[in-house]
Write an enzyme that holds these catalytic residues in place. Structure first.
Site, PDB file in Angstrom:
ATOM      1  N   ASN A 147      -0.671  10.285   2.119  1.00 52.64           N
ATOM      2  CA  ASN A 147      -1.741   9.394   2.565  1.00 52.64           C
ATOM      3  C   ASN A 147      -2.926  10.197   3.122  1.00 52.64           C
ATOM      4  OD1 ASN A 147      -3.303   7.313   3.504  1.00 52.64           O
ATOM      5  ND2 ASN A 147      -1.624   6.233   4.513  1.00 52.64           N
ATOM      6  N   TYR A 183       0.832  -1.204   0.000  1.00 51.09           N
ATOM      7  CA  TYR A 183       0.000   0.000   0.000  1.00 51.09           C
ATOM      8  C   TYR A 183       0.868   1.257   0.000  1.00 51.09           C
ATOM      9  CZ  TYR A 183      -3.201   3.591   1.730  1.00 51.09           C
ATOM     10  OH  TYR A 183      -3.929   4.752   1.895  1.00 51.09           O
ATOM     11  N   TYR A 221      -7.025  10.596  11.060  1.00 50.78           N
ATOM     12  CA  TYR A 221      -6.347  11.011  12.285  1.00 50.78           C
ATOM     13  C   TYR A 221      -6.832  12.391  12.735  1.00 50.78           C
ATOM     14  CZ  TYR A 221      -3.161   7.201  11.034  1.00 50.78           C
ATOM     15  OH  TYR A 221      -2.620   5.988  10.697  1.00 50.78           O
TER      16      TYR A 221
END
Length: 156
Positions: free
Chosen positions: A122, A23, A129
């Site tokens: 990302n 990933y 987050y």
């Protein structure tokens, strides 16, 4: 279900780490083996710990972490090395549940921080987050010494 990893999870944990490397577009850098994970998590002197997300009989997510230490607070904290949920199981709350388990570890043990890094590209993880109230530490730059420069500095 979120639980502490057991020796029965070593193969699944290793596979999840390799999936995470893919990933992150770095699968060629990921060389970890099941034997290494078994030793790191369950050997005589464990260097790391893990929680897993389980759905049915399958391990679908991972939080692999180790203790760090704050010289300013004088107590340990948790550094989250890897948080990963298989893509087909995302959006079901596994990532948040894994972070909740680690936050609970911190609170119960009197640790003052839970820290991790995220790749700048990302965006889905960064947004996740941020939604939890996590704060980026923009004033710090992460450094790494590895490979030949590490060997040279270490005298080899």
């Amino acid at each position: 279900m979120i639980r502490r990893a057991t020796t029965d999870d070593v193969a699944a944990i290793t596979a999840l780490i390799h999936d995470l490397a893919e990933y992150e577009k770095a699968s060629d850098e990921c060389t970890v083996t099941e034997a290494q994970i078994a030793t790191a998590l369950f050997g005589d002197a464990p260097a790391a710990f893990a929680h897993v997300a389980q759905q049915g009989d399958a391990v679908v997510g991972l939080a692999l972490w180790f203790r760090n230490f704050s010289t300013w607070d004088g107590v340990h904290g948790i550094y989250l090395e890897d948080l990963y949920v298989r893509p087909e199981f995302r959006g079901a709350g596994h990532g948040k549940a894994l972070l909740t388990a680690l936050a609970r570890e911190c609170v119960e043990r009197g640790y003052t921080r839970l820290s991790w890094s995220v790749l700048k590209w990302n965006t889905p993880s960064i947004e996740f987050y941020d939604s939890l109230g996590a704060q980026p530490q923009d004033e710090w730059t992460t450094y790494r010494l590895s490979g030949a420069p590490l060997a040279e500095l270490g005298g080899r």
